[in-house]
Design a protein around this motif. Structure first.
Motif, PDB file in Angstrom:
ATOM      1  N   ARG A  86      -0.527  69.817   1.875  1.00 24.95           N
ATOM      2  CA  ARG A  86      -1.485  70.711   2.541  1.00 24.95           C
ATOM      3  C   ARG A  86      -0.782  71.533   3.615  1.00 24.95           C
ATOM      4  NH1 ARG A  86      -3.986  65.790   1.807  1.00 24.95           N
ATOM      5  NH2 ARG A  86      -3.417  65.111   3.923  1.00 24.95           N
ATOM      6  N   LYS A  89      -0.493  78.061   4.087  1.00 24.81           N
ATOM      7  CA  LYS A  89      -1.241  78.823   5.089  1.00 24.81           C
ATOM      8  C   LYS A  89      -2.554  79.381   4.558  1.00 24.81           C
ATOM      9  CE  LYS A  89       2.625  80.262   8.012  1.00 24.81           C
ATOM     10  NZ  LYS A  89       3.333  81.421   8.614  1.00 24.81           N
ATOM     11  N   VAL A  91      -5.683  78.675   3.144  1.00 28.60           N
ATOM     12  CA  VAL A  91      -6.616  77.575   2.887  1.00 28.60           C
ATOM     13  C   VAL A  91      -7.827  78.121   2.150  1.00 28.60           C
ATOM     14  CG1 VAL A  91      -8.002  75.750   3.913  1.00 28.60           C
ATOM     15  CG2 VAL A  91      -5.810  76.389   4.955  1.00 28.60           C
ATOM     16  N   TRP A  93     -10.298  75.927   0.892  1.00 33.23           N
ATOM     17  CA  TRP A  93     -11.469  75.077   1.132  1.00 33.23           C
ATOM     18  C   TRP A  93     -11.119  74.017   2.159  1.00 33.23           C
ATOM     19  CZ3 TRP A  93     -12.474  69.815  -0.618  1.00 33.23           C
ATOM     20  CH2 TRP A  93     -13.810  69.404  -0.398  1.00 33.23           C
ATOM     21  N   HIS A  94     -11.958  73.911   3.188  1.00 31.71           N
ATOM     22  CA  HIS A  94     -11.798  72.882   4.214  1.00 31.71           C
ATOM     23  C   HIS A  94     -12.662  71.688   3.816  1.00 31.71           C
ATOM     24  CE1 HIS A  94      -9.502  75.300   7.081  1.00 31.71           C
ATOM     25  NE2 HIS A  94     -10.293  76.310   6.760  1.00 31.71           N
ATOM     26  N   GLY A  95     -12.029  70.618   3.440  1.00 30.15           N
ATOM     27  CA  GLY A  95     -12.751  69.445   2.990  1.00 30.15           C
ATOM     28  C   GLY A  95     -12.930  68.417   4.085  1.00 30.15           C
ATOM     29  N   THR A  97     -12.599  64.601   5.977  1.00 29.44           N
ATOM     30  CA  THR A  97     -11.486  63.698   6.279  1.00 29.44           C
ATOM     31  C   THR A  97     -11.647  62.418   5.465  1.00 29.44           C
ATOM     32  OG1 THR A  97     -11.306  64.582   8.520  1.00 29.44           O
ATOM     33  CG2 THR A  97     -10.279  62.444   8.081  1.00 29.44           C
ATOM     34  N   LYS A 103      -7.364  64.858   6.220  1.00 27.11           N
ATOM     35  CA  LYS A 103      -8.286  65.969   6.003  1.00 27.11           C
ATOM     36  C   LYS A 103      -7.899  66.708   4.726  1.00 27.11           C
ATOM     37  CE  LYS A 103     -10.371  69.952   8.307  1.00 27.11           C
ATOM     38  NZ  LYS A 103     -11.728  69.458   8.035  1.00 27.11           N
ATOM     39  N   ASP A 105      -7.669  69.724   2.869  1.00 25.47           N
ATOM     40  CA  ASP A 105      -7.664  71.179   2.892  1.00 25.47           C
ATOM     41  C   ASP A 105      -6.933  71.666   1.648  1.00 25.47           C
ATOM     42  OD1 ASP A 105      -8.996  71.252   5.302  1.00 25.47           O
ATOM     43  OD2 ASP A 105      -7.162  71.324   6.496  1.00 25.47           O
ATOM     44  N   ILE A 106      -7.647  72.359   0.778  1.00 27.27           N
ATOM     45  CA  ILE A 106      -7.070  72.860  -0.467  1.00 27.27           C
ATOM     46  C   ILE A 106      -6.422  74.211  -0.204  1.00 27.27           C
ATOM     47  CG2 ILE A 106      -7.509  73.434  -2.867  1.00 27.27           C
ATOM     48  CD1 ILE A 106      -7.945  70.503  -2.130  1.00 27.27           C
ATOM     49  N   CYS A 107      -5.122  74.305  -0.443  1.00 27.05           N
ATOM     50  CA  CYS A 107      -4.357  75.517  -0.180  1.00 27.05           C
ATOM     51  C   CYS A 107      -4.009  76.229  -1.491  1.00 27.05           C
ATOM     52  CB  CYS A 107      -3.068  75.210   0.582  1.00 27.05           C
ATOM     53  SG  CYS A 107      -3.319  74.324   2.136  1.00 27.05           S
TER      54      CYS A 107
END
Length: 310
Positions: A86, A89, A91, A93-95, A97, A103, A105-107
């Motif tokens: 992850r 830079k 991002v 989708w903020h998923g 924790t 956490k 975060d799909i990049c």
């Protein structure tokens, strides 16, 4: 059967007529280049070239089995990689924790890197499919038997064992079914007992085959003197052409790698797909060198004059 579809079949295609050493060099270059480069265009080009070689070698049916496995593995890589790495830079989708993983975060960079590695995997599997389709097992073992004939014999017997046992098992099962044995009926204990009959039959046939091989080796005085060669592979103009094409492709690839044209930056932010025209030019030179056996395969099939000259 799956084993029969994966086994070598003599079809008289161009790559099967090449010297075994030349085919190994060409396939080895394809595999090395798939592992050497990380640029998506280079990986895609090598994969497409391998696919064309499969098509001209009439091995599409075998290739489909490799693709089924490779596509699922590539998709798995694309799913797991964004969950583990992850550092990108961009991002998407903020998923939430998650314990251990942290956490989620799909990049975009992780997804693209996973896709590139999936293409690399497909390219390598395509090379193995080509090897299985165009390299005769006896020829490659004969090639290495000049240096270690006893080890080559052991490998030859081992590689022949699995297909032979599979054929014996299928034949024994068919005979038992013709005699009225239903392997799908009955309790678990009864089904295990029915399948144990097959194991006894396969074991007996394997022991009988081992005795036949031992008698044949003794009749031919194996190990009593210097090894003789019954068949020698000829070196023809097509072998020189394909060998030269493979070596040139390898040299051009190493030079392109040294100049940095085959590299690509995924993290922390993806670079441009085409940094300069030189990158595309080098890719074209490498693919043109590698495509010579594919072009000759087409000419071998459609041009009798070319076949008579090479």
């Amino acid at each position: 059967m799956i084993l029969e579809r994966l086994s070598y079949e003599e079809k008289g295609v161009f790559l099967q007529t090449l010297h075994t050493g030349v085919v190994l060099v060409y396939l080895g270059v394809l595999c090395v280049l798939a592992l050497l480069f990380s640029h998506p265009l280079y990986l895609t080009g090598i994969f497409i070239l391998g696919a064309l070689a499969v098509i001209v070698s009439e091995a599409v049916e075998k290739w489909e089995m490799y693709l089924r496995m490779g596509i699922w593995m590539a998709l798995l890589i694309m799913i797991i990689n964004p969950l583990v790495f992850r550092t990108g830079k961009t991002v998407l989708w903020h998923g939430p924790t998650v314990p251990v993983l942290g956490k989620l975060d799909i990049c975009l960079e992780a997804i693209c890197y996973g896709a590139a590695m999936g293409i690399r995997l497909l390219a390598v599997l395509t090379v193995f499919c080509l090897y299985n389709a165009v390299v005769h097992p006896d020829k490659i073992l004969s090639l290495f038997a000049r240096y270690a004939y006893k080890s080559a014999l052991v490998v030859s017997l081992a590689t022949r064992m699995l297909p032979a046992v599979a054929r014996d098992l299928a034949n024994a099962r068919e005979v038992q079914q013709l005699r009225g044995v239903d392997y799908g009926s009955g309790s678990l204990r009864e089904r295990v007992r029915k399948h144990s009959w097959l194991l006894n039959i396969v074991l007996s046939s394997s022991l009988e085959r081992a005795l036949q091989v031992a008698e044949a080796m003794q009749a031919r005085a194996f190990g009593t003197g210097p090894r003789s060669c019954y068949r020698r592979e000829l070196r023809r103009p097509r072998d020189l052409l394909c060998f030269t094409a493979g070596i040139l492709a390898l040299l051009f690839s190493l030079l392109a790698k040294f100049k940095g044209y085959g590299d690509y930056t995924y993290y922390p932010q993806m670079g441009k797909l085409v940094e300069s025209s030189s990158s595309v030019i080098w890719l074209g030179i490498i693919l043109i060198s590698l495509s010579l056996p594919v072009v000759l395969s087409w000419g071998w099939k459609h041009c009798p004059y070319l076949r008579s000259k090479i």
